[in-house]
Every structure is written in structure tokens, then in C-alpha cells.
Write a protein that holds these residues in place. Structure first.
Motif, PDB file in Angstrom:
ATOM      1  N   ASP A   1     -11.427  11.336  23.955  1.00 26.33           N
ATOM      2  CA  ASP A   1     -10.446  11.104  25.022  1.00 26.33           C
ATOM      3  C   ASP A   1     -10.981  11.690  26.330  1.00 26.33           C
ATOM      4  O   ASP A   1     -11.041  12.908  26.481  1.00 26.33           O
ATOM      5  CB  ASP A   1      -9.105  11.743  24.650  1.00 26.33           C
ATOM      6  CG  ASP A   1      -7.948  11.142  25.445  1.00 26.33           C
ATOM      7  OD1 ASP A   1      -8.210  10.391  26.406  1.00 26.33           O
ATOM      8  OD2 ASP A   1      -6.790  11.440  25.098  1.00 26.33           O
TER       9      ASP A   1
ATOM     10  N   GLN B   1      -8.983  15.414  25.016  1.00 21.59           N
ATOM     11  CA  GLN B   1      -9.370  15.405  26.425  1.00 21.59           C
ATOM     12  C   GLN B   1      -9.630  16.829  26.920  1.00 21.59           C
ATOM     13  O   GLN B   1     -10.582  17.076  27.642  1.00 21.59           O
ATOM     14  CB  GLN B   1      -8.278  14.750  27.275  1.00 21.59           C
ATOM     15  CG  GLN B   1      -8.593  14.861  28.768  1.00 21.59           C
ATOM     16  CD  GLN B   1      -7.707  13.992  29.622  1.00 21.59           C
ATOM     17  OE1 GLN B   1      -6.766  13.387  29.140  1.00 21.59           O
ATOM     18  NE2 GLN B   1      -8.011  13.932  30.892  1.00 21.59           N
TER      19      GLN B   1
ATOM     20  N   THR C   1      -4.478   7.316  25.259  1.00 23.88           N
ATOM     21  CA  THR C   1      -4.360   8.554  24.469  1.00 23.88           C
ATOM     22  C   THR C   1      -3.451   8.328  23.269  1.00 23.88           C
ATOM     23  O   THR C   1      -3.751   8.771  22.153  1.00 23.88           O
ATOM     24  CB  THR C   1      -3.822   9.703  25.352  1.00 23.88           C
ATOM     25  OG1 THR C   1      -4.786   9.982  26.367  1.00 23.88           O
ATOM     26  CG2 THR C   1      -3.568  10.966  24.547  1.00 23.88           C
TER      27      THR C   1
END
Ligand SMILES: Nc1ncnc2c1ncn2[C@@H]1O[C@H](COP(=O)(O)OP(=O)(O)OP(=O)(O)O)[C@@H](O)[C@H]1O
Ligand SMILES: [Mg+2]
Length: 231
Positions: free
Chosen positions: A161, A84, A43
Motif C-alpha cells: 500500500d 502504507q 486500501t
């Protein structure tokens, strides 16, 4: 090379060195999986590439332009990050407002932003949710809506992500088809190895903020290497 990274270090304010001397480059047309254990730095690397986190050391170049405070906005148009958690990406009253946000922010007219938004929603097969609140969508619908907010700008680099997290098998297959149909360079951080093999042709394994291995997706079948990488 569309992405060039030289001796990159990323350090969080509390002193954690999340990326510790990474050098790599990515060519046009490549689709790269970023693999590594929890905390390996996936990340952080994506956030640095998107200009969200500043490099403590080293250089990132996107399409030959060095990423810094002066170029961040211009480069921001070339690099799209799908977070994400779609809730970090969707914040407007309706999905179509979220998708139009990028074009409007970068100076497109209202009509042009609407045209691009309609086209993107149609292309992703989610025209029917354009008027709905992102808060009331399913997880998979939110994911596709989040991808739409990035795809609408047609950036030459797209960063994802954990895109497959929380998707059901059918939604995952749809996402695989969708991503395989995208022409931009893709960098995909994921723990889902079958997803990585389905979408990517290259794998970069990270360990403790460093590149541990870099090669074709067949590396994922090397049990010894995977174990040594902490997976
Ligand atoms: N906001 C933060 N402040 C301080 N340290 C952080 C922060 N975010 C991440 N870290 C640390 O940076 C390192 C890399 O984290 P990162 O989130 O990049 O890992 P990751 O590979 O994405 O992990 P995961 O698979 O769990 O998502 C870890 O040691 C983590 O604890
Ligand atoms: Mg992560």
C-alpha cells in the motif's frame, strides 16, 4: 489463478461501501498496480485481500481457497500486506524481532526463525540495522524493514500500500529493483505512476469502489482515461 474475486463488496461499520461489486482475477507471475483517486477503494481492496476486512458480499479465493473466518489464518500465510505506514507494521524492540515475529507466530522453531530472519535481512541489504529499534530508523529504512517482515514468510502473494510514499529518489530506485526481483504476485496501490510503470505490468483503475479500467501499464499514458478515472 492465484487471486479470484467475485462480486466483492466491502462495507465499513458506518455504512460506507468502499468496494462496490468488484470481480477480477490475478495469475501467478503478474504484478498489478491499483490506481485511483483518494477514496477510490485501493486500501480497502488490499485489506480485504489480506483478510483484515471482511467481505460484506461476494467471494475472495486465494490459491483456490475461499477466504472466510475458518480459512483466514491459513490464507494469512499466503498473503503478505505491507501497510502504507511502516509504524503499523513494526512494533517490536528490534528490527530482527519484528522480522522473526511471523515465523515464530506460524510455529517455526527459534533457530529456524533466526535463520530465516538473518537470510531476509541480508537479502534486503539491511543486516546492519537488524539490532536497531524500528523507532530510530529513517523512513526508507523503515519501509525496507516492513517489507522484510512480510518477505520472510515467502508468501506467494504480496500486497503493497503506497510503498513509494516518502522515499527519496535513490531509495525509490532501490525499492523498484527490490520489487522487480521478487517472484511472488504483487498488487501495488500507488499514486506514483512512474513507480507503477517501473514495477507493474498490469493496471487496475478503481473509481468509487468499482473497476473502471483493467489492462496493460500503457493505460497510464491514456490522458482521457486517466481524467475520466478522476486522476
Ligand atoms: N475506517 C473507515 N471507516 C469508514 N469509511 C472508511 C474507512 N476507511 C476508508 N473509508 C472510506 O472508504 C472509501 C475507500 O477508502 P480507501 O481508503 O479504500 O481509499 P483509497 O483508494 O485507498 O484512497 P487513498 O488514495 O486516499 O489512500 C472512502 O470513501 C473512504 O472514505
Ligand atoms: Mg489508501
Amino acid at each position: 489463478m492465484i487471486i479470484e474475486i467475485e462480486d466483492l463488496a466491502v462495507v465499513y461499520p458506518d455504512g460506507t461501501k468502499a468496494i462496490d461489486g468488484i470481480s477480477l482475477s490475478v495469475e501467478r507471475g503478474e504484478s498489478v498496480a491499483l490506481i485511483g483517486a483518494n477514496g477510490a477503494g485501493k486500501t480497502s481492496l488490499l485489506l480485504a485481500l489480506a483478510g483484515v476486512l471482511e467481505a460484506a458480499e461476494g467471494v475472495i479465493k486465494i490459491e483456490g481457497v475461499k477466504l472466510d473466518a475458518k480459512t483466514a489464518r491459513r490464507i494469512g500465510r499466503s498473503v503478505g500486506l505491507v501497510f502504507q505506514n511502516p509504524d503499523d507494521q513494526l512494533f517490536m524492540p528490534r528490527v530482527c524481532d519484528d522480522v522473526a515475529f511471523g515465523p515464530l507466530n506460524f510455529g517455526f522453531s527459534k533457530d529456524e526463525a533466526k535463520r530465516l530472519t538473518d537470510e531476509t535481512l541480508r537479502r534486503l541489504g539491511i543486516a546492519h540495522i537488524g539490532e536497531r529499534s524500528p523507532l530510530k530508523l529513517s523512513g526508507g529504512e523503515k519501509r525496507i524493514a516492513a517489507i522484510a517482515t512480510v518477505l520472510v514468510m515467502q508468501p506467494p502473494v504480496m500486497l503493497f500500500d503506497e510503498p513509494a510514499a516518502f522515499l527519496d529518489p535513490k531509495a525509490k530506485r532501490t525499492l523498484i529493483d527490490l520489487m522487480n526481483g521478487l517472484s511472488p504476485v504483487k498488487c501495488v496501490a500507488t499514486h506514483d505512476l512512474s513507480f507503477a510503470s517501473a514495477v507493474c505490468d498490469r493496471v487496475i483503475m478503481l473509481k468509487n469502489g468499482k473497476v473502471f479500467a483493467d489492462g496493460s501499464v500503457e493505460l497510464l499514458e491514456d490522458a482521457g482515461l486517466m481524467e475520466a478515472c478522476g486522476l
